[in-house]
Design a protein around this motif. Sequence first.
Motif, short mmCIF file in Angstrom:
data_model
loop_
_atom_site.label_atom_id
_atom_site.label_comp_id
_atom_site.label_asym_id
_atom_site.label_seq_id
_atom_site.Cartn_x
_atom_site.Cartn_y
_atom_site.Cartn_z
N VAL A 182 -0.18 -13.58 4.45
CA VAL A 182 0.61 -12.63 5.24
C VAL A 182 0.96 -11.45 4.36
O VAL A 182 1.48 -11.62 3.25
N ASP A 183 0.65 -10.22 4.85
CA ASP A 183 0.94 -9.04 4.04
C ASP A 183 2.37 -8.56 4.27
O ASP A 183 3.15 -9.17 5.02
N ALA A 184 2.72 -7.47 3.60
CA ALA A 184 4.10 -6.98 3.65
C ALA A 184 4.53 -6.58 5.05
O ALA A 184 5.74 -6.56 5.35
N ASP A 185 3.59 -6.27 5.90
CA ASP A 185 3.90 -5.90 7.28
C ASP A 185 3.85 -7.07 8.24
O ASP A 185 3.97 -6.88 9.46
N GLY A 186 3.63 -8.26 7.70
CA GLY A 186 3.61 -9.44 8.54
C GLY A 186 2.27 -9.76 9.17
O GLY A 186 2.15 -10.72 9.95
N ARG A 187 1.22 -8.99 8.83
CA ARG A 187 -0.10 -9.24 9.40
C ARG A 187 -0.77 -10.41 8.70
O ARG A 187 -0.61 -10.60 7.50
N VAL A 188 -1.56 -11.15 9.46
CA VAL A 188 -2.18 -12.39 8.98
C VAL A 188 -3.66 -12.17 8.73
O VAL A 188 -4.34 -11.49 9.49
N GLY A 189 -4.18 -12.78 7.66
CA GLY A 189 -5.61 -12.72 7.41
C GLY A 189 -5.99 -13.41 6.13
O GLY A 189 -5.12 -13.79 5.32
N PRO A 190 -7.28 -13.57 5.88
CA PRO A 190 -7.75 -14.10 4.59
C PRO A 190 -7.71 -13.01 3.54
O PRO A 190 -7.55 -11.82 3.84
N TYR A 191 -7.89 -13.42 2.29
CA TYR A 191 -8.10 -12.44 1.24
C TYR A 191 -9.48 -11.82 1.39
O TYR A 191 -10.44 -12.48 1.81
N ALA A 192 -9.59 -10.55 1.00
CA ALA A 192 -10.91 -9.94 0.90
C ALA A 192 -11.69 -10.63 -0.21
O ALA A 192 -11.12 -11.25 -1.11
N ALA A 193 -13.00 -10.53 -0.13
CA ALA A 193 -13.85 -11.16 -1.14
C ALA A 193 -13.49 -10.64 -2.53
O ALA A 193 -13.33 -9.44 -2.74
N ARG A 194 -13.34 -11.58 -3.48
CA ARG A 194 -13.07 -11.26 -4.88
C ARG A 194 -11.83 -10.38 -5.04
O ARG A 194 -11.79 -9.48 -5.88
N SER A 195 -10.81 -10.63 -4.21
CA SER A 195 -9.62 -9.80 -4.21
C SER A 195 -8.45 -10.58 -3.64
O SER A 195 -8.64 -11.62 -2.98
N HIS A 196 -7.25 -10.11 -3.88
CA HIS A 196 -6.07 -10.64 -3.22
C HIS A 196 -5.52 -9.64 -2.21
O HIS A 196 -4.34 -9.68 -1.86
N THR A 197 -6.37 -8.76 -1.72
CA THR A 197 -6.02 -7.88 -0.61
C THR A 197 -6.22 -8.64 0.70
O THR A 197 -7.26 -9.27 0.91
N ILE A 198 -5.24 -8.61 1.58
CA ILE A 198 -5.32 -9.34 2.84
C ILE A 198 -6.05 -8.50 3.87
O ILE A 198 -5.75 -7.31 4.07
N VAL A 199 -7.03 -9.12 4.54
CA VAL A 199 -7.88 -8.43 5.51
C VAL A 199 -7.63 -9.02 6.89
O VAL A 199 -7.89 -10.21 7.12
N PRO A 200 -7.14 -8.23 7.85
CA PRO A 200 -7.02 -8.75 9.22
C PRO A 200 -8.40 -9.05 9.81
O PRO A 200 -9.35 -8.32 9.58
#
Length: 446
Positions: free
Chosen positions: A175-193
């Motif tokens: 869950v990102d800072a805005d409350g959106r849900v998703g997996p991490y992007a490949a080779r990253s800890h960025t959340i991707v909806p």
Amino acid sequence: MPENRRQRRPRVRRPSRSPRPAPEAPATDGPVIELEIERVAHGGVFVAHHEGRVVFVADAIPGERVAARVSDQGRERFWRAETVAVLDASPDRREHVWAEASVDRAPELRAGGAEFGHIRMPRQRALKGEVLREALSRMAGLEADVHVEPVESGFAPGVSLDDGTGWRTRMRLHVDADGRVGPYAARSHTIVPVASLPLAAPELEALAPLDERFAGASAIDLVAPSAGDPAVVVVEGDRRPNGARATIEERVGERTFRLDRDGFWQVHRGAAATLTRAVQDLIDGELFDPRAANHDLYGGVGLLAAAVGDRFGETLRITTVESDARATEHAGANLSEWIGARAVTARVDRYLDELAAGAGAAERARLRDATFVLDPPRAGAGRAVVERLAALRPRQLVYVACDPVAFARDVGLFRERGYELDELRAFDMFPNTHHIEAVARLRAIV
């Protein structure tokens, strides 16, 4: 039915088989270069060369020519790059099973966890076999014929063997800072909806709250036990919950295992049954003594100890060793029908030290007659455990491995101490990823 999706709970930290530092997001401004893809490497990437430098490339296939954006130029020996266009495609390339992970997306927006999803299934398995074969050659001095088997369809109802989808019974979304849900992007800890979760079991994908917001939460856990209803659990914070912890049941054949909902269990729907059968098959019955000091190391909730018991009967003597006290508690209950079974909470290396120090002549003889099953975490057993085990000199070892390089290293260490690899099987328990499970028997050379 799913639990209250708005409910807030302290975050539950799951036991991890591969603790790693947070990776950096792929660079978006690196140079784009053309590369000829040569071979697969461990970790879900592929090897190419550019002006004498090794480049590890994601989202490619050996034999292809691709355009790739360099994402890490800070190393002297090698670079990392992400495929941005396929110039000459392999005949084994297919449309990615997860649209949100496709090469059509910008690298920083590709969902992670399906790094082989663009490759046809037979080639995926062949590539995984190459990684294991090369690791055994390089680290253990063995030339092994590795055939990666799919999980039997009878063990995994609802799983597509052709597409490698629908197999995950556990999944964590972030869950990102805005409350959106998703997996991490490949080779990253960025959340991707994302709008889909094709690797998830169908009942989990149907429940996944991908279009909802969860302000203040840190993660969403999806769990689909084989017995009982699937659950969606909202978690937050850094502490385990106080009080009673939720438990679930998993069925393997006719046997039921109880465990904590956040405890470790095999992720693929058919993995537990596959490993049960493989361990039973790989134990050499002529070397097995049910009354010896048999052991199941890193035993979890008793899955593999029960597999041994179901093959060799009620007179079995076996000790399962696990560092997680809750898992050990469950193992004791799950193995209660065997009078000679016991569950010990301990770190494996320390337990083996105490075992060796306290064993008299009779117990040492029972240890030499024993069979040891070990299913270590992704880092493998390691030198300390290998040395302690080899000093006890059990007749045979059955090693369950989820990392080919760590496994090959340990096989090499065992060979140096008088054990030989007798038999090896490999299973595709993580389709559309680079991961592979191996089960091997090692025998003490007299």
